[in-house]
Design an enzyme around this catalytic site. Structure first.
Site, PDB file in Angstrom:
ATOM      1  N   ALA A  95     -24.956   9.655  -4.363  1.00  0.00           N
ATOM      2  CA  ALA A  95     -24.516   8.287  -4.788  1.00  0.00           C
ATOM      3  C   ALA A  95     -23.892   8.097  -6.281  1.00  0.00           C
ATOM      4  CB  ALA A  95     -25.374   7.306  -4.462  1.00  0.00           C
ATOM      5  N   LYS A  96     -24.503   9.065  -7.071  1.00  0.00           N
ATOM      6  CA  LYS A  96     -24.313   9.115  -8.375  1.00  0.00           C
ATOM      7  C   LYS A  96     -24.593   7.812  -9.207  1.00  0.00           C
ATOM      8  CE  LYS A  96     -21.518  13.318  -8.139  1.00  0.00           C
ATOM      9  NZ  LYS A  96     -21.478  13.476  -6.595  1.00  0.00           N
ATOM     10  N   ARG A  97     -25.568   7.155  -8.828  1.00  0.00           N
ATOM     11  CA  ARG A  97     -25.794   5.749  -9.530  1.00  0.00           C
ATOM     12  C   ARG A  97     -26.459   6.176 -10.759  1.00  0.00           C
ATOM     13  NH1 ARG A  97     -23.039   4.797  -5.098  1.00  0.00           N
ATOM     14  NH2 ARG A  97     -23.560   3.148  -3.761  1.00  0.00           N
TER      15      ARG A  97
ATOM     16  N   ASP B  99     -17.168  10.005  -9.674  1.00  0.00           N
ATOM     17  CA  ASP B  99     -17.308  11.342  -8.935  1.00  0.00           C
ATOM     18  C   ASP B  99     -16.261  12.288  -9.025  1.00  0.00           C
ATOM     19  OD1 ASP B  99     -18.002  13.266  -6.483  1.00  0.00           O
ATOM     20  OD2 ASP B  99     -19.449  11.574  -6.209  1.00  0.00           O
TER      21      ASP B  99
END
Lengths: 270, 270
Positions: A95-97, B99
């Protein structure tokens, strides 16, 4: 899931393969589009065919959000299916939050509690108080971007900060954060030579490694420079496995590709 | 929405206020919890009471994801409500995404197409090919983190990179990306003295400024150093407005707080 349970699973399956579930409706076999929930049906078939060859599944949330409510529902069904049927699998919400403290806590609840993933990927740019809320969850793992496998990695991650590349500074600094034992790191496989340096900074951490195969990384090199006493590696493959076939036998084709990688890993481990 | 339309709205309303819709079910008035969709009902009341005082709404996706499907549904209803009833409003999905290329495209579709937001916030760590897919959408805006308002901003964003702080390098580098005219930037208000330097690098860009009020930033200082010929500022307030009241008159209390800020902005603009 504890790190020890993950290591035991790796040894039992002789695999440290993670399969990325990046489902694009334009790429899955046409016959699935007639089902009520094509994304879930695709995932279910892939998971049933490959669960004994891999130790981890990693849905990238972008591919689910792009389909709105239907997509989020498919993500929920996918994680529930894995947790019920294959509870030994280490699940990663890619999710690369990352946000200010109280907001990161909401993200952590979304992925660790509501969806019950074992881990989530996060971005480091906002620093300590954007990551520590994730680290506070017991037996959950936070996988922070360090050195990614894309071309843009060289825009900022490798810039020189006081004589040290930024990604090294990120690794170094994160070790001082509260509950840092719950950290893992994303390290792209396209730069196997970097692993030696990285292991000097984080010798004991698990590294999630994208970019083997399609993006040019070499499995043997990554293992040679990146592996530690606890294995310490999760090698991800997404498109190379899940889109190996495009007809009714797509899951079998995916399993064959997964088996190839698992066999290479088995050799490395023996 | 074009930037020019945003500027015209600011001039007409004499306001450059953005209201953050960060809905926490533990903080909203109790009577709403008996409704079928408390998150949406809360937002709807706030929006109806404040839409003439602000030019932008910014739901932070974390607060919706934390409630799973119900939350995503409430987010969808909220953006649809704004787009239908108040189409002049500039909408921001505060998602802080980023991303590799094909994945960022999926995020862009999620927020620009499926949910039809005017803009989305993104994180810069993965570089050019993680942001350009967002910039490719015409009349959509990509708001990149530069200098955030939290304590962790000082972990990496202000590190010295070749004699220049990292956030300045981020601003500088991003100007060379394709369709960079679609970029705006997040700059925290807690450091008004930084705005002079930032305006040297991005004189014409809009800046989304959190941290006024609750987090200690001063509106007059931010305007003095951050405003440009096109106004160029969106000042965000979330908790200070939406949780101003906690009973049946909560929307009225929120409007009063919004009016206070709008009046200060009106003074600055005249």
């Amino acid at each position: 899931m504890t790190t020890q349970q993950l290591v035991e699973q790796i040894k039992a399956k002789k695999s440290f393969l993670c399969i990325g579930l990046d489902v694009d409706l334009n790429k899955i076999p046409k016959h699935l589009l007639d089902t009520e929930d094509p994304i879930f049906e695709f995932n279910k078939a892939i998971i049933d065919a490959t669960h004994d060859l891999c130790v981890s599944y990693k849905p990238n949330t972008a591919f689910y959000e792009a389909y709105g409510l239907k997509g989020w529902k498919a993500l929920e069904r996918t994680i529930n299916y894995i947790n019920e049927k294959y509870p030994e699998i280490f699940t990663i919400a890619d999710a690369k939050r990352g946000d200010i403290g109280n907001t990161s806590t909401m993200y952590a609840k979304a992925f660790f509690e509501d969806l019950a993933f074992d881990s989530v990927t996060v971005a480091p740019y906002m620093g300590k108080d954007s990551v520590e809320p994730f680290l506070a969850f017991k037996n959950k793992h936070t996988i922070m971007l360090a050195l990614t496998s894309n071309q843009g990695a060289f825009d900022f991650q490798t810039l020189d900060v006081d004589g040290k590349e930024l990604y090294k500074q990120v690794l170094e600094t994160s070790k001082s954060w509260q509950n840092s034992e719950n950290l893992m790191y994303v390290v792209g496989a396209t730069k196997a030579e970097y692993f030696t340096e990285i292991r000097k900074i984080v010798p004991n951490s698990f590294l999630l490694v994208p970019g083997v195969g399609a993006q040019g990384g070499n499995l043997q090199d990554v293992c040679k420079y990146g592996m530690n006493d606890n294995i310490g590696l999760l090698i991800n493959s997404s498109r190379g496995i899940i889109y190996a076939g495009n007809d009714e036998n797509f899951a079998k084709a995916a399993a064959e590709k997964a088996l190839e990688l698992q066999q290479q890993m088995s050799e490395v481990l023996s």
